[in-house]
Design a protein around this motif. Structure first.
Motif, PDB file in Angstrom:
ATOM      1  N   ASP A 208       0.826  -1.212   0.000  1.00  0.00           N
ATOM      2  CA  ASP A 208       0.000   0.000   0.000  1.00  0.00           C
ATOM      3  C   ASP A 208       0.864   1.267   0.000  1.00  0.00           C
ATOM      4  N   VAL A 209       1.911   1.258   0.813  1.00  0.00           N
ATOM      5  CA  VAL A 209       2.816   2.420   0.852  1.00  0.00           C
ATOM      6  C   VAL A 209       3.485   2.612  -0.501  1.00  0.00           C
ATOM      7  N   ASN A 210       3.886   1.520  -1.120  1.00  0.00           N
ATOM      8  CA  ASN A 210       4.536   1.592  -2.425  1.00  0.00           C
ATOM      9  C   ASN A 210       3.600   2.155  -3.489  1.00  0.00           C
ATOM     10  N   LYS A 211       2.333   1.784  -3.426  1.00  0.00           N
ATOM     11  CA  LYS A 211       1.341   2.301  -4.374  1.00  0.00           C
ATOM     12  C   LYS A 211       1.126   3.803  -4.183  1.00  0.00           C
ATOM     13  N   ILE A 212       1.054   4.230  -2.931  1.00  0.00           N
ATOM     14  CA  ILE A 212       0.879   5.656  -2.638  1.00  0.00           C
ATOM     15  C   ILE A 212       2.055   6.462  -3.180  1.00  0.00           C
ATOM     16  N   ILE A 213       3.254   5.956  -2.957  1.00  0.00           N
ATOM     17  CA  ILE A 213       4.457   6.631  -3.435  1.00  0.00           C
ATOM     18  C   ILE A 213       4.448   6.724  -4.954  1.00  0.00           C
ATOM     19  N   THR A 214       4.050   5.640  -5.617  1.00  0.00           N
ATOM     20  CA  THR A 214       4.015   5.618  -7.081  1.00  0.00           C
ATOM     21  C   THR A 214       3.057   6.666  -7.631  1.00  0.00           C
ATOM     22  N   VAL A 215       1.872   6.745  -7.040  1.00  0.00           N
ATOM     23  CA  VAL A 215       0.886   7.735  -7.480  1.00  0.00           C
ATOM     24  C   VAL A 215       1.405   9.158  -7.261  1.00  0.00           C
ATOM     25  N   PHE A 216       1.968   9.396  -6.098  1.00  0.00           N
ATOM     26  CA  PHE A 216       2.483  10.726  -5.766  1.00  0.00           C
ATOM     27  C   PHE A 216       3.589  11.160  -6.730  1.00  0.00           C
ATOM     28  N   LEU A 217       4.535  10.256  -6.981  1.00  0.00           N
ATOM     29  CA  LEU A 217       5.672  10.607  -7.825  1.00  0.00           C
ATOM     30  C   LEU A 217       5.281  10.724  -9.290  1.00  0.00           C
ATOM     31  N   THR A 218       4.355   9.893  -9.736  1.00  0.00           N
ATOM     32  CA  THR A 218       3.875  10.001 -11.117  1.00  0.00           C
ATOM     33  C   THR A 218       3.231  11.361 -11.347  1.00  0.00           C
ATOM     34  N   PHE A 219       2.397  11.790 -10.406  1.00  0.00           N
ATOM     35  CA  PHE A 219       1.769  13.107 -10.499  1.00  0.00           C
ATOM     36  C   PHE A 219       2.809  14.215 -10.484  1.00  0.00           C
ATOM     37  N   LEU A 220       3.780  14.104  -9.588  1.00  0.00           N
ATOM     38  CA  LEU A 220       4.808  15.139  -9.450  1.00  0.00           C
ATOM     39  C   LEU A 220       5.641  15.272 -10.721  1.00  0.00           C
ATOM     40  N   ILE A 221       6.043  14.139 -11.296  1.00  0.00           N
ATOM     41  CA  ILE A 221       6.897  14.161 -12.488  1.00  0.00           C
ATOM     42  C   ILE A 221       6.136  14.649 -13.716  1.00  0.00           C
TER      43      ILE A 221
END
Length: 449
Positions: A208-221
């Motif tokens: 779950d933490v990994n998924k949250i990080i992925t979503v956050f970083l995809t949006f940021l990039i």
């Protein structure tokens, strides 16, 4: 809009941002030099305070530093998730590889790939450095520079000791202990793997933490990446004076040419020889990762985009990529090693030390060890360079002056170093995935239209 069009759009926006940042930064650089030469230093000081000043620096209490603030907000956002991202991705990679023989083989091939590229990178740097020294290119006069001692010299082998921490809490509170994070992630993942169904809550939490990080970083990039590239490049070149460039022009040109050769030719040959695949799809698709690494000068900040590109566009299995790329960000520092070898030879030559084949070999070994412990953050390579100099005994006044010069002018070089580092991680992932028959060659050869 399709996912393929989104990828292409992001690459185009990054390329445009790169060009705009270089042009705008160069214009500000010329404006700075003209104002200073024309006796208008106060006007430039005002412009610098409003746009570019590091507001955390001593005496900058009245500065605004718009470009500095915007750049730091982006970099801080990227670095915010470095520790949880590395820990969860590697731990989950260990969990998903159920066959211990496969895990051992994957680890062996990854380390072998890193060492192979590092070996040839160091040979190239040593040959170029020795050749430049023999031609007298590095015999320069360094004046009007304040000497500084850099970091405290220490035995490079301490990096290996510190890889296993004695306090878990301290490791998770800093981005400077990534090697320890990797160790903890590996043993956590292996333990979960061994216990199997007995561990479910922790594994689900990591996912779950990994998924949250992925979503956050995809949006940021995707939303802010191109803008950040423009801001960071513009500020870097705007504050980069030419007063120190002339005495170190030989060093700058030598290291940049060496880095570009290895970046454009070395990794393509590595892909061709190790996989027998056409390296051109890799070269085309990894370009935006290199641009992002060049702009941010941070391997850690580039990791999310590198992971996305390596898995989705180059066809590397997600489990393989999630193991190799964070590990590579930590220990695979080919660009850093090249820079440190040539910089050490430049400093030795400038300071009057004898440069021989034996000394260059020792410099290469120390640079390889020191680069493993280099934090994946902007400017870290030049600071860790002092460890190599200490190990070689290059510590007279002239050497400290030359080292100070390197610190003053090395930021553009570090940007290219980072591009080399991150591309090397992806190249190794492609090679290992191909050897494990888990490379999606259809995705690898698929054109981005």
């Amino acid at each position: 809009m399709t996912k393929k069009q989104n990828k292409n759009r992001l690459a185009i926006h990054m390329a445009i941002a790169l060009v705009c940042g270089l042009v705008t930064g160069s214009l500000f650089l010329m404006l700075r030099e003209n104002l200073l030469a024309g006796g208008n230093a106060d006007l430039w000081a005002t412009i610098n305070k409003i746009l570019f000043q590091d507001i955390s620096a001593e005496g900058a209490t009245d500065a605004i530093g718009i470009f500095y603030i915007l750049g730091q907000l982006f970099l801080n956002s990227m670095q915010l998730v470095i520790v949880p991202m590395v820990f969860t991705s590697i731990a989950l990679a260990m969990c998903r590889i159920s066959d211990t023989k496969t895990l051992g083989r994957l680890s062996y091939k990854t380390i072998a790939g890193f060492l192979a590229t590092s070996f040839f990178a160091l040979i190239l740097a040593g040959v170029v450095g020795l050749f430049a020294n023999k031609l007298g290119v590095f015999n320069v006069s360094i004046d009007n520079i304040t000497a500084q001692t850099g970091t405290t010299g220490s035995n490079p082998l301490l990096i290996l000791v510190k890889a296993i921490p004695n306090n878990i809490a301290s490791v998770f509170t800093t981005n400077g202990s990534i090697l320890s994070i990797v160790f903890l992630a590996v043993i956590t993942g292996l333990s979960i793997n061994h216990l199997g169904d007995q561990i479910s809550i922790l594994k689900k939490l990591l996912e779950d933490v990994n998924k949250i990080i992925t979503v956050f970083l995809t949006f940021l990039i995707t939303k802010f990446g191109p803008f950040a590239i423009f801001v960071l490049l513009t500020r870097t070149f705007a504050i980069y004076g030419v007063e120190h460039l002339k005495p170190a022009l030989a060093y700058v040109i030598t290291v940049i040419v060496t880095l570009l050769v290895f970046l454009t030719v070395g990794y393509a040959l590595f892909i061709l020889i190790a996989t027998r695949l056409n390296p051109m799809p890799f070269v085309k698709k990894i370009g935006k990762v290199a641009m992002f690494g060049f702009s941010t000068s941070s391997s850690a900040a580039t990791l999310p985009l590198n992971t996305k590109t390596t898995t989705e566009e180059l066809g590397v299995n997600e489990e393989v990529a999630s193991f190799i790329l964070p590990l590579g960000m930590t220990i695979n520092m080919n660009g850093t090693a090249i820079m440190q070898v040539i910089a050490a030879i430049f400093i030795a030559s400038s300071a009057g030390y004898d440069v021989t084949f034996g000394s260059i070999s020792l410099i290469a070994i120390l640079a390889l060890i020191a680069s493993i412990g280099t934090p994946a953050a902007p400017g870290a390579g030049a600071v860790i360079l002092f460890t190599v100099l200490s190990g070689m005994g290059y510590q007279n006044d002239a050497a400290l002056l030359a080292y100070s010069l390197i610190l003053a002018i090395n930021r553009p070089v570090e940007m290219l170093v980072t591009a080399l580092n991150v591309v090397g991680d992806s190249a190794t992932a492609v090679v290992v995935a191909k050897s494990e028959n888990c490379l999606n060659e259809e995705a690898y050869f698929q054109e981005i239209k």
